[in-house]
Design a protein around this motif. Structure first.
Motif, short mmCIF file in Angstrom:
data_model
loop_
_atom_site.label_atom_id
_atom_site.label_comp_id
_atom_site.label_asym_id
_atom_site.label_seq_id
_atom_site.Cartn_x
_atom_site.Cartn_y
_atom_site.Cartn_z
N GLN A 115 0.89 -1.11 -0.03
CA GLN A 115 -0.12 -0.12 0.00
C GLN A 115 0.99 1.12 0.14
O GLN A 115 0.48 2.24 -0.58
CB GLN A 115 -1.02 -0.10 1.13
N GLN A 116 2.15 1.05 0.79
CA GLN A 116 3.16 2.49 0.68
C GLN A 116 3.55 2.47 -0.83
O GLN A 116 3.37 3.58 -1.25
CB GLN A 116 4.19 2.01 1.58
N ASP A 117 4.00 1.37 -1.51
CA ASP A 117 4.28 1.60 -2.73
C ASP A 117 2.97 2.05 -3.68
O ASP A 117 3.32 2.90 -4.60
CB ASP A 117 4.70 0.21 -3.34
N MET A 118 1.97 1.67 -3.49
CA MET A 118 0.68 2.18 -4.35
C MET A 118 0.47 3.57 -4.13
O MET A 118 0.30 4.30 -5.19
CB MET A 118 -0.55 1.48 -3.95
N ALA A 119 0.77 3.99 -2.89
CA ALA A 119 0.43 5.63 -2.79
C ALA A 119 1.68 6.36 -3.09
O ALA A 119 1.42 7.46 -3.89
CB ALA A 119 0.77 5.88 -1.00
N LEU A 121 3.29 5.62 -5.95
CA LEU A 121 3.02 5.34 -7.44
C LEU A 121 1.82 6.38 -7.89
O LEU A 121 1.98 7.09 -9.00
CB LEU A 121 2.50 3.93 -7.89
N ARG A 122 0.83 6.48 -6.94
CA ARG A 122 -0.42 7.43 -7.35
C ARG A 122 0.12 8.93 -7.15
O ARG A 122 -0.21 9.72 -8.01
CB ARG A 122 -1.61 7.17 -6.15
N SER A 123 1.09 9.01 -6.27
CA SER A 123 1.55 10.58 -6.30
C SER A 123 2.41 10.85 -7.41
O SER A 123 2.38 11.97 -7.91
CB SER A 123 2.64 10.63 -4.95
N ASN A 124 3.31 9.76 -8.04
CA ASN A 124 3.92 10.05 -9.06
C ASN A 124 3.09 10.28 -10.22
O ASN A 124 3.37 11.11 -11.17
CB ASN A 124 4.93 8.59 -9.53
N ILE A 125 2.00 9.43 -10.48
CA ILE A 125 1.03 9.73 -11.46
C ILE A 125 0.40 11.14 -11.38
O ILE A 125 0.37 11.80 -12.50
CB ILE A 125 -0.27 8.67 -11.52
N ALA A 126 -0.07 11.62 -10.26
CA ALA A 126 -0.57 13.10 -9.98
C ALA A 126 0.45 13.78 -10.65
O ALA A 126 0.27 15.04 -11.18
CB ALA A 126 -0.81 13.19 -8.50
N SER A 127 1.85 13.85 -9.95
CA SER A 127 3.08 14.75 -10.44
C SER A 127 3.10 14.80 -12.05
O SER A 127 3.28 15.84 -12.59
CB SER A 127 4.38 14.24 -9.70
N LEU A 128 3.29 13.65 -12.43
CA LEU A 128 3.46 13.60 -13.90
C LEU A 128 2.11 14.16 -14.78
O LEU A 128 2.69 14.88 -15.83
CB LEU A 128 3.45 12.15 -14.35
N SER A 129 1.07 14.02 -14.32
CA SER A 129 -0.19 14.67 -14.76
C SER A 129 -0.10 16.30 -14.70
O SER A 129 -0.71 16.69 -15.89
CB SER A 129 -1.36 14.01 -14.34
N ARG A 130 0.47 16.50 -13.73
CA ARG A 130 0.55 18.28 -13.70
C ARG A 130 1.59 18.49 -14.54
O ARG A 130 1.45 19.59 -15.33
CB ARG A 130 0.94 18.43 -12.13
N GLN A 131 2.57 17.74 -14.74
CA GLN A 131 3.79 18.27 -15.58
C GLN A 131 3.12 18.31 -17.13
O GLN A 131 3.28 18.96 -18.17
CB GLN A 131 5.08 17.46 -15.77
N VAL A 167 4.09 4.01 -14.95
CA VAL A 167 3.96 3.89 -13.61
C VAL A 167 2.48 3.36 -13.52
O VAL A 167 1.90 2.61 -12.48
CB VAL A 167 3.67 5.30 -13.13
N ARG A 168 1.45 3.49 -14.27
CA ARG A 168 0.03 3.13 -14.07
C ARG A 168 0.05 1.48 -14.24
O ARG A 168 -0.74 0.95 -13.55
CB ARG A 168 -1.00 3.65 -15.27
N GLU A 169 0.91 1.05 -15.03
CA GLU A 169 1.07 -0.42 -15.25
C GLU A 169 1.65 -1.10 -13.98
O GLU A 169 1.14 -2.06 -13.29
CB GLU A 169 1.98 -0.73 -16.45
N ARG A 170 2.58 -0.34 -13.29
CA ARG A 170 3.35 -0.79 -12.01
C ARG A 170 2.28 -0.64 -10.90
O ARG A 170 2.15 -1.60 -10.02
CB ARG A 170 4.27 0.22 -11.69
N LEU A 171 1.31 0.35 -11.06
CA LEU A 171 0.17 0.52 -10.17
C LEU A 171 -0.61 -0.51 -10.00
O LEU A 171 -1.26 -1.37 -9.15
CB LEU A 171 -0.26 1.95 -10.18
N SER A 172 -1.13 -0.96 -11.40
CA SER A 172 -1.98 -2.27 -11.45
C SER A 172 -1.22 -3.36 -10.89
O SER A 172 -2.19 -4.08 -10.52
CB SER A 172 -2.14 -2.23 -12.91
N LEU A 173 -0.09 -3.68 -11.34
CA LEU A 173 0.62 -4.92 -10.75
C LEU A 173 0.39 -4.99 -9.23
O LEU A 173 0.22 -6.06 -8.62
CB LEU A 173 1.88 -4.81 -11.32
N ARG A 174 0.62 -3.79 -8.77
CA ARG A 174 0.79 -3.71 -6.95
C ARG A 174 -0.71 -3.78 -6.40
O ARG A 174 -0.91 -4.68 -5.68
CB ARG A 174 1.36 -2.35 -6.62
N GLU A 175 -1.81 -3.47 -7.13
CA GLU A 175 -2.96 -3.44 -6.66
C GLU A 175 -3.39 -5.14 -6.94
O GLU A 175 -4.16 -5.66 -6.12
CB GLU A 175 -4.18 -2.91 -7.80
N LYS A 176 -2.98 -5.87 -8.21
CA LYS A 176 -3.14 -7.35 -8.15
C LYS A 176 -2.29 -7.88 -7.18
O LYS A 176 -2.85 -9.10 -6.71
CB LYS A 176 -2.74 -7.59 -9.44
#
Length: 198
Positions: A115-119, A121-131, A167-176
């Motif tokens: 869950q820490q890794d997922m958090a 990764l989600r933060s990274n996605i948000a940062s990249l989306s802002r960029q 990063v989304r693919e990595r997040l999906s793997l961690r969710e699984k």
């Protein structure tokens, strides 16, 4: 010869005292197996075609020295291996945990890492989306002002989109992985209760 030997031995079994005969056992062995007609045969060898059906090793007096079990069929062998694997898994489960509470504690620890890794990764996605939003806004301003968007800016935007996909693919793997962890520990807790009787 086999029939004569079998009949002769049958007579010996009826008349010889087993204790006395075994006290002077000279090491000679006989083999008792069942032939294709379902008849038990005594012989000094087991023909290869009967070995798979199992046999007994006896002294001349008839004392059983060893029993060789019949070979298992494919399904029986598979079932035996499955039972042995289950027994080994049960032993490992009982060695690893002292209670269902231990299992739940291990689940929480393992899930906390995921869950820490997922958090992150989600933060990274948000940062990249802002960029991406910032770079696309810059490209849009350039176009509105009649300019041409540079190839470098377009490449940066494309690379950012690719990075988000990774990063989304990595997040999906961690969710699984989190789902798999829950399934694994649900099964462990359930099996522990079964075998420990709690």
């Amino acid at each position: 010869m086999k029939t004569a030997l079998a009949l002769a031995l049958a007579g010996v079994f009826l008349t010889v005292d087993v204790g006395v005969a075994d006290s002077g056992w000279d090491g000679k062995k006989l083999y008792r197996y069942t032939n294709e007609h379902g008849v038990q045969v005594l012989d000094d060898v087991v023909p290869p075609r009967y070995v798979a059906g199992g046999y007994e090793v006896l002294t001349i007096s008839g004392r059983v020295l060893e029993v060789v079990a019949p070979e298992l069929s494919g399904k029986e062998l598979e079932e035996k291996r499955r039972r042995e694997a289950r027994r080994e898994a049960d032993l490992q489960l009982l060695k690893r945990y002292n209670s269902v509470a231990d299992i739940e504690s291990a689940r929480k620890r393992k899930l906390a890492i995921v869950q820490q890794d997922m958090a992150i990764l989600r933060s990274n996605i948000a940062s990249l989306s802002r960029q991406i939003e910032s770079e696309e806004s810059a490209a849009a301003r350039t176009q509105r002002n009649g300019g041409t968007v540079s190839a470098e800016l377009l490449a940066r935007i494309e690379n950012l989109h690719k990075e988000v996909d990774v990063v989304r693919e990595r997040l999906s793997l961690r969710e699984k992985e989190a789902v798999a962890i829950n399934s694994e520990y649900d099964a462990a807790a359930s099996r522990y209760q079964e075998i420990a009787g709690n």
